[in-house]
Design a protein around this motif. Structure first.
Motif, mmCIF file in Angstrom:
data_model
loop_
_atom_site.group_PDB
_atom_site.id
_atom_site.type_symbol
_atom_site.label_atom_id
_atom_site.label_comp_id
_atom_site.label_asym_id
_atom_site.label_seq_id
_atom_site.Cartn_x
_atom_site.Cartn_y
_atom_site.Cartn_z
ATOM 1 N N ALA A 327 2.037 46.151 -2.380
ATOM 2 C CA ALA A 327 3.606 45.965 -2.317
ATOM 3 C C ALA A 327 3.955 45.852 -3.847
ATOM 4 N N CYS A 328 5.408 46.009 -3.666
ATOM 5 C CA CYS A 328 6.121 46.002 -5.019
ATOM 6 C C CYS A 328 7.460 45.438 -4.813
ATOM 7 N N VAL A 329 7.854 44.369 -5.861
ATOM 8 C CA VAL A 329 9.085 43.777 -5.794
ATOM 9 C C VAL A 329 9.755 43.608 -7.205
ATOM 10 N N CYS A 330 11.039 44.235 -7.325
ATOM 11 C CA CYS A 330 11.575 44.267 -8.564
ATOM 12 C C CYS A 330 12.933 43.313 -8.409
ATOM 13 N N TYR A 360 2.124 43.091 -13.700
ATOM 14 C CA TYR A 360 3.458 42.962 -14.106
ATOM 15 C C TYR A 360 4.048 43.889 -14.995
ATOM 16 N N PHE A 361 5.539 44.173 -14.586
ATOM 17 C CA PHE A 361 6.025 45.375 -15.786
ATOM 18 C C PHE A 361 7.485 44.804 -15.708
ATOM 19 N N GLY A 384 14.405 45.072 -15.374
ATOM 20 C CA GLY A 384 14.066 45.039 -13.978
ATOM 21 C C GLY A 384 12.505 44.614 -14.145
ATOM 22 N N VAL A 385 12.485 43.102 -13.672
ATOM 23 C CA VAL A 385 11.244 42.385 -13.644
ATOM 24 C C VAL A 385 10.463 42.771 -12.286
ATOM 25 N N LYS A 398 5.286 36.732 -7.518
ATOM 26 C CA LYS A 398 4.758 37.089 -8.899
ATOM 27 C C LYS A 398 6.299 37.704 -9.519
ATOM 28 N N ALA A 399 6.916 38.296 -8.762
ATOM 29 C CA ALA A 399 8.227 38.945 -9.668
ATOM 30 C C ALA A 399 8.924 37.716 -10.080
ATOM 31 N N TYR A 400 9.405 36.841 -9.210
ATOM 32 C CA TYR A 400 10.114 35.534 -9.468
ATOM 33 C C TYR A 400 9.529 34.872 -10.720
#
Length: 424
Positions: A327-330, A360-361, A384-385, A398-400
Motif C-alpha cells: 500500500a502507499c500513502v502520500c 520512502y519518497f 508529496g511525502v 511511515k508517511a507521517y
C-alpha cells in the motif's frame, strides 16, 4: 532511448522517477521540470504550452518518446502538434482530451451512452441557471465547464450559496473562460474513489484504485484544492465495485469515445462516487491524477515505457499490468494559505533524509532553485511525502513519520490523510 516529459509538478516527478527505472532509457528531459525532477532528469526551460519550442527541442535532440503529464497542453492539442511532425507522444489528441476539457461534453457523452452519472443540466446563461436553481433540490453542485486546476467545483447547500456560485463562475469569472458554461448537477452521497487506467483507443487496463483528500483542512473542511494527500489501494473499491465498473463504465467510456470519432489513447482518470445505487462517474480526467500518480505508480511492477508504447501502438491487450500487494500513502506539504494566498521562496531543509531509504519518497510539486542554488518553495503544493508499507495503516504511519524529516517556513499539511482506513 531518450524521453521528454512535459510538466513541472509532483505528477511529473513520479513519472520521471518511474521512467528512470526502465533499462531502455538512457536520458530523460523534463520541460520545464522543478528542483526535485532535476535529480532524475535534465530540466529544460520551455513552458508546457510552448508547443513550437517543445516540438523543436524534441526534433533537435532526437527524442524517441514524449510523455505529457499536464491537462492544459493535452486539452490545447500538444499531441496533435507532435504527431504532425512525426514524433512519438503519449497522451490523448485534442479531440479526445475534451473528455476532461469540457464537463458539458463528458456529461452529454455519459447521458448518450448510458454511463452511470449524476443527473444534470448545462447553462450558458447566468439568468437561466438561476431560474433553474430556484426550483432545485439542495445541496447541489456547480461545475465550471473548462479546466480550473481541479478547483472549479462548488458544493452549494442553499439556494443563496448557489446563486452566489453562479455569480462567481459566470459573472465574476473566478476561473476565467472555464466558467462561460456551467454544469449544475445533483449532489451525490457516498465515498469517492479514484481509478486510473491506460487506454490504447480500444483496450483499457485498470491501474490500482486510490482515494484523494481534496479539501484544504482536516475533517474534509475548507476549500477544494488540487489534492492534499492520497492513498492506494482504496479499501472501499471492492471486487463487486470493480466488476460493475468494468461492465458499465470503463470499457463503455472507451467505446463511446471511439464511436464519437474521438479514439482515446493515454490515461483516463475515473473519479467515482460509490453511491447507495451503485458507482457513478463524478468526473473524467485525461491524464494521471496528482497526487494519485504518487501513490499508484510506486506500486506498479511494469516497465512504464513498455506500457506507454503499447498505448501508442494499440497493443495494450498484450500487456499484463501488475501491482504489488503493498500500500502507499502520500501526504502533501503545502504553503500555509493554499489554495488562496500564500508566500513562496522559503528554503527547504531536510531533503537529504530521504536519500537511500527504501519505501520512502519525496516528490517535488512546487519547488525551484533560487539564485544561490538552494531549493525553495515555489507553489501552493510544495512536496508529496510518500511511503510504501505492508498495508495502508503501515504506509500511513511511515508517511507521517517522514513529514517530520523535511521543513520549510509556512509548512502546512492535513493530519488525517487516510484516517478513515483506521476505522474500517
Amino acid at each position: 532511448m531518450k524521453v521528454l516529459v512535459v510538466g513541472s509538478g509532483g505528477r511529473e516527478h513520479v513519472i520521471c522517477w518511474k521512467i528512470s527505472q526502465s533499462p531502455k532509457v538512457d536520458k530523460i528531459y523534463c520541460a520545464p521540470g522543478n528542483a526535485g525532477i532535476s535529480e532524475v532528469a535534465e530540466c529544460v526551460d520551455i513552458k508546457a504550452m510552448d508547443f513550437d519550442n517543445l516540438v523543436k527541442f524534441a526534433k533537435d535532440n532526437g527524442i524517441d518518446l514524449t510523455v505529457v503529464g499536464m491537462d492544459d497542453p493535452l486539452v490545447g492539442g500538444i499531441v496533435d502538434a507532435f504527431e504532425a511532425e512525426g514524433l512519438r507522444v503519449f497522451g490523448p489528441r485534442k479531440n479526445a482530451a475534451i473528455l476532461e476539457g469540457s464537463k458539458a461534453f463528458s456529461k452529454d457523452l455519459m447521458k448518450k451512452y448510458n454511463i452511470p452519472t449524476a443527473s444534470y443540466e448545462t447553462f450558458t446563461s447566468p439568468e437561466d441557471a438561476k431560474k433553474y436553481l430556484e426550483t432545485s433540490k439542495y445541496p447541489i453542485v456547480l461545475k465550471a465547464d473548462g479546466l480550473a486546476l481541479g478547483k472549479g467545483v462548488l458544493i452549494c447547500n442553499t439556494m443563496e450559496e448557489a446563486m452566489e456560485g453562479v455569480n462567481e463562475l459566470m459573472l465574476d469569472k473566478k476561473f476565467g473562460s472555464a466558467g462561460n458554461t456551467i454544469v449544475v448537477e445533483e449532489f451525490m452521497t457516498g465515498r469517492e474513489v479514484s481509478v486510473l487506467s491506460f487506454v490504447d483507443g480500444n483496450t483499457i487496463k485498470i491501474m490500482s484504485s486510490a482515494q484523494d483528500h481534496k479539501r484544504a483542512k482536516d475533517g474534509d473542511q475548507g476549500l477544494n484544492t488540487g489534492g492534499m494527500g492520497n492513498f492506494s489501494p482504496s479499501p472501499f473499491y471492492t471486487e463487486e465495485v470493480d466488476e460493475f465498473c468494468k461492465k458499465y463504465i470503463y470499457q463503455a467510456t472507451v467505446d463511446a469515445m471511439k464511436s464519437e470519432g474521438r479514439p482515446f489513447k493515454g490515461v483516463i482518470f475515473f473519479g467515482l462516487m460509490l453511491t447507495p445505487e451503485g458507482p457513478k462517474v463524478l468526473e473524467y480526467n485525461a491524464r494521471f491524477g496528482d497526487p494519485e500518480a504518487q501513490v499508484v505508480l510506486p506500486r506498479m511492477k511494469n516497465d512504464i515505457v513498455d506500457v506507454f508504447e503499447a498505448c501508442i501502438d494499440g497493443t495494450l491487450d498484450k500487456i499484463d499490468l501488475q501491482f504489488g500487494d503493498d500500500a502507499c500513502v502520500c501526504v502533501v506539504l503545502a504553503s500555509d494559505g493554499y489554495p488562496l494566498e500564500y508566500k513562496k521562496g522559503y528554503e527547504i531543509f531536510g531533503m537529504e533524509n530521504f536519500k537511500d531509504k527504501d519505501d520512502y519518497f519525496l516528490f517535488h510539486a512546487g519547488t525551484k532553485f533560487n539564485e544561490e542554488g538552494k531549493v525553495v518553495t515555489n507553489g501552493g503544493r510544495v512536496l508529496g511525502v510518500t511511503a510504501l508499507g505492508k498495508d495502508l495503516i503501515d504506509a500511513r504511519a511511515k508517511a507521517y513519520e517522514a513529514t517530520e524529516w523535511v521543513n520549510f517556513e509556512n509548512k502546512y499539511m492535513r493530519h488525517d490523510i487516510g484516517r478513515s482506513i483506521d476505522h474500517q
